[in-house]
Design an enzyme around this catalytic site. Structure first.
Site, mmCIF file in Angstrom:
data_model
loop_
_atom_site.group_PDB
_atom_site.id
_atom_site.type_symbol
_atom_site.label_atom_id
_atom_site.label_comp_id
_atom_site.label_asym_id
_atom_site.label_seq_id
_atom_site.Cartn_x
_atom_site.Cartn_y
_atom_site.Cartn_z
ATOM 1 N N ASN A 7 -0.621 4.315 1.159
ATOM 2 C CA ASN A 7 -1.690 5.197 1.627
ATOM 3 C C ASN A 7 -1.054 6.474 2.194
ATOM 4 O OD1 ASN A 7 -3.435 6.447 3.586
ATOM 5 N ND2 ASN A 7 -4.792 4.696 3.390
ATOM 6 N N ASP A 9 -2.657 9.164 3.504
ATOM 7 C CA ASP A 9 -3.544 9.940 4.386
ATOM 8 C C ASP A 9 -2.783 10.675 5.488
ATOM 9 O OD1 ASP A 9 -5.679 8.919 2.979
ATOM 10 O OD2 ASP A 9 -6.302 7.508 4.533
ATOM 11 N N HIS A 10 -1.782 9.984 6.058
ATOM 12 C CA HIS A 10 -1.143 10.578 7.247
ATOM 13 C C HIS A 10 -0.158 11.687 6.916
ATOM 14 C CE1 HIS A 10 -3.471 8.250 9.858
ATOM 15 N NE2 HIS A 10 -3.111 7.132 9.271
ATOM 16 N N ARG A 18 -1.252 21.453 11.747
ATOM 17 C CA ARG A 18 -0.833 22.857 11.892
ATOM 18 C C ARG A 18 -1.597 23.781 10.944
ATOM 19 N NH1 ARG A 18 4.126 23.904 14.709
ATOM 20 N NH2 ARG A 18 3.921 26.002 13.916
ATOM 21 N N HIS A 43 -8.064 7.848 1.580
ATOM 22 C CA HIS A 43 -9.427 7.689 2.079
ATOM 23 C C HIS A 43 -10.017 9.081 2.237
ATOM 24 C CE1 HIS A 43 -12.111 5.869 5.533
ATOM 25 N NE2 HIS A 43 -12.816 6.507 4.633
ATOM 26 N N ARG A 45 -12.552 10.900 3.732
ATOM 27 C CA ARG A 45 -13.561 10.667 4.773
ATOM 28 C C ARG A 45 -14.630 11.741 4.711
ATOM 29 N NH1 ARG A 45 -11.504 7.039 9.108
ATOM 30 N NH2 ARG A 45 -13.404 7.671 10.158
ATOM 31 N N ARG A 49 -10.977 14.594 7.585
ATOM 32 C CA ARG A 49 -9.988 14.836 8.647
ATOM 33 C C ARG A 49 -8.551 14.803 8.148
ATOM 34 N NH1 ARG A 49 -10.433 9.352 12.222
ATOM 35 N NH2 ARG A 49 -12.517 10.140 12.542
ATOM 36 N N GLU A 70 -10.399 4.982 -1.302
ATOM 37 C CA GLU A 70 -11.175 4.351 -0.230
ATOM 38 C C GLU A 70 -12.321 5.276 0.140
ATOM 39 O OE1 GLU A 70 -8.737 3.611 3.129
ATOM 40 O OE2 GLU A 70 -7.454 2.217 2.075
ATOM 41 N N THR A 100 -9.090 5.332 13.531
ATOM 42 C CA THR A 100 -8.818 4.831 12.187
ATOM 43 C C THR A 100 -9.881 3.783 11.874
ATOM 44 O OG1 THR A 100 -7.157 3.797 10.747
ATOM 45 C CG2 THR A 100 -7.190 3.075 13.030
ATOM 46 N N THR A 101 -9.910 3.281 10.647
ATOM 47 C CA THR A 101 -10.906 2.271 10.278
ATOM 48 C C THR A 101 -10.728 1.053 11.178
ATOM 49 O OG1 THR A 101 -10.607 3.075 8.045
ATOM 50 C CG2 THR A 101 -11.874 1.060 8.291
ATOM 51 N N GLU A 152 -10.509 -6.555 0.011
ATOM 52 C CA GLU A 152 -9.293 -6.228 0.748
ATOM 53 C C GLU A 152 -9.451 -6.829 2.130
ATOM 54 O OE1 GLU A 152 -7.873 -2.123 0.861
ATOM 55 O OE2 GLU A 152 -6.783 -2.569 2.716
ATOM 56 N N HIS A 192 -3.893 -2.827 6.532
ATOM 57 C CA HIS A 192 -4.137 -2.217 7.846
ATOM 58 C C HIS A 192 -3.134 -2.737 8.869
ATOM 59 C CE1 HIS A 192 -6.835 0.536 9.984
ATOM 60 N NE2 HIS A 192 -6.192 0.031 11.012
ATOM 61 N N GLY A 193 -2.278 -1.839 9.304
ATOM 62 C CA GLY A 193 -1.313 -2.181 10.357
ATOM 63 C C GLY A 193 -0.125 -3.000 9.894
ATOM 64 N N GLY A 215 0.153 2.394 4.980
ATOM 65 C CA GLY A 215 0.238 3.840 5.150
ATOM 66 C C GLY A 215 1.003 4.278 6.378
ATOM 67 N N PHE A 216 0.431 4.014 7.537
ATOM 68 C CA PHE A 216 0.977 4.587 8.767
ATOM 69 C C PHE A 216 2.440 4.218 8.982
ATOM 70 C CE2 PHE A 216 1.682 4.780 13.358
ATOM 71 C CZ PHE A 216 1.332 6.102 13.583
HETATM 72 N N1 PXP Z 1 -6.578 -0.385 3.940
HETATM 73 C C1 PXP Z 1 -7.680 0.247 4.434
HETATM 74 C C2 PXP Z 1 -9.007 -0.133 3.874
HETATM 75 C C3 PXP Z 1 -7.546 1.239 5.418
HETATM 76 O O1 PXP Z 1 -8.647 1.859 5.879
HETATM 77 C C4 PXP Z 1 -6.255 1.586 5.873
HETATM 78 C C5 PXP Z 1 -6.094 2.635 6.908
HETATM 79 O O2 PXP Z 1 -6.513 3.866 6.446
HETATM 80 C C6 PXP Z 1 -5.148 0.915 5.304
HETATM 81 C C7 PXP Z 1 -5.343 -0.076 4.370
HETATM 82 C C8 PXP Z 1 -3.750 1.255 5.694
HETATM 83 O O3 PXP Z 1 -3.547 0.998 7.043
HETATM 84 P P1 PXP Z 1 -2.216 1.506 7.728
HETATM 85 O O4 PXP Z 1 -2.239 3.009 7.671
HETATM 86 O O5 PXP Z 1 -2.333 0.977 9.130
HETATM 87 O O6 PXP Z 1 -1.068 0.921 6.971
#
Ligand code: PXP
Length: 245
Positions: A7, A9-10, A18, A43, A45, A49, A70, A100-101, A152, A192-193, A215-216
Site C-alpha cells: 500500500n 498511500d503514505h 509539503r 485507497h 479516499r 488526503r 480500496e 486511518t481505517t 480482507e 492493517h498494522g 503499507g505503513f
Molecule cells: N488493508 C486495508 C483495507 C487498509 O485500509 C489499510 C490501511 O490503509 C491496509 C491494509 C494497510 O495497513 P498498514 O498501512 O497499517 O499496513
C-alpha cells in the site's frame, strides 16, 4: 506462498505534507515491484488526503501489475474504480475524522448499499470484489451472500495487542474466520498494522492466506533502508512463514 501487496498511500501522505510533487507514489510503486511486491494497493479516499485521482490514473497507465483499489461505497469513487478496472476492488469503511481505517465494514447493517455496490462493480467489469471485515463469522457469511469474491481480514486488533495471550485469542478468531471464508468459497486476504515483528506468528497461524496488504511499516522502514529493501526484507519473512492453504 502468500503474496505481498504494498500500500503506497503514505508515500502520497509525505508528498502532500509539503504540497510538493515528490516523493512520487508511482515511482515508489515501481520500486516496490522491483523489490518483489506482487501488486500495489491504494485507497482513494473521499477527502483525497493522500492518493489523488491523477495518482490512480498514472498507476493504471504506467504499471503492469495487480492493482488493489480500496474504496468506500461512495458512488463517485465507485465510478472512478469502474473506469480504472483494477484487478481487485476492496470495500472499506471510511470516516473523515479517522486517522486511518479503524475497523472492518459492517456488511450486515449496510447490506443493501454493499450489495448495490458489488453489483455495479461486477456489472462494469470489476469482477474481484473484497470486503474488509473484522474476524466475525456472521460478517463472513454475509460477504458470501452479498456476492463478494474475497474478504480482507482486518488485522489491526492483532497488531495492536501487546500481550501474547490477547494475540493468541485474536488469532483463534482470525483462524476461524479464514476457515469460514474458505468454506464459503471466498479468497482470504489480510492487512492493517502488519510488520516484520508481528507477521511471523500471524502468517504461520492463519490458513488460506492468499494476499497480505502492508503499507505503513514499509514506508516507515524505507526511511532507513530504502523502499525496495523494505519490501525484500518483508518478503523474506513471508517466505519463511509457510503458507497453510
Ligand atoms: N488493508 C486495508 C483495507 C487498509 O485500509 C489499510 C490501511 O490503509 C491496509 C491494509 C494497510 O495497513 P498498514 O498501512 O497499517 O499496513
Amino acid at each position: 506462498m502468500t503474496d505481498l501487496l504494498i500500500n503506497i498511500d503514505h508515500v502520497a501522505t509525505l508528498r502532500n505534507a509539503r504540497r510538493e510533487s515528490f516523493p512520487d507514489p508511482v515511482q515508489a510503486a515501481r520500486e516496490c515491484l522491483e523489490g518483489g511486491a506482487k501488486g500495489i494497493v491504494f485507497h482513494l479516499r473521499e477527502d483525497r488526503r493522500h492518493i489523488n485521482d491523477d495518482d490512480v490514473r498514472r498507476l493504471k497507465a504506467d504499471l503492469d501489475t495487480k492493482l488493489d483499489f480500496e474504496l468506500s461505497i461512495s458512488r463517485e469513487i465507485v465510478g472512478i474504480c469502474c473506469e480504472i478496472q483494477p484487478y481487485l476492488a476492496t470495500l472499506v469503511p471510511e470516516r473523515r475524522e479517522e486517522i486511518t481505517t479503524e475497523g472492518g465494514l459492517d456488511a450486515i447493517e449496510h447490506r443493501m448499499r454493499i450489495k448495490e455496490t458489488i453489483t455495479r462493480l461486477k456489472g462494469e467489469g470489476v469482477s474481484n470484489v473484497a470486503l474488509f471485515l473484522d474476524p466475525d463469522l456472521d460478517q463472513i457469511d454475509e460477504a458470501a451472500r452479498l456476492g463478494a469474491t474475497a474478504i480482507e481480514l482486518h488485522t489491526g486488533d492483532y497488531a495492536n495487542a501487546l500481550r501474547d495471550e490477547k494475540r493468541v485469542h485474536i488469532l483463534d478468531r482470525m483462524k476461524a474466520a479464514a476457515e469460514r471464508a474458505h468454506q464459503n468459497g471466498l479468497i482470504v486476504h489480510a492487512g492493517h498494522g502488519l510488520d516484520t515483528e508481528n507477521y511471523p506468528l500471524f502468517g504461520s497461524s492463519v490458513p488460506h492466506l492468499k494476499e497480505v496488504s502492508i503499507g505503513f511499516a514499509i514506508v516507515a522502514r524505507a526511511i532507513f533502508i530504502g523502499i525496495r529493501g523494505a519490501v525484500e526484507e518483508l518478503n523474506n519473512i513471508i517466505a519463511s512463514s509457510p503458507y497453510t492453504g
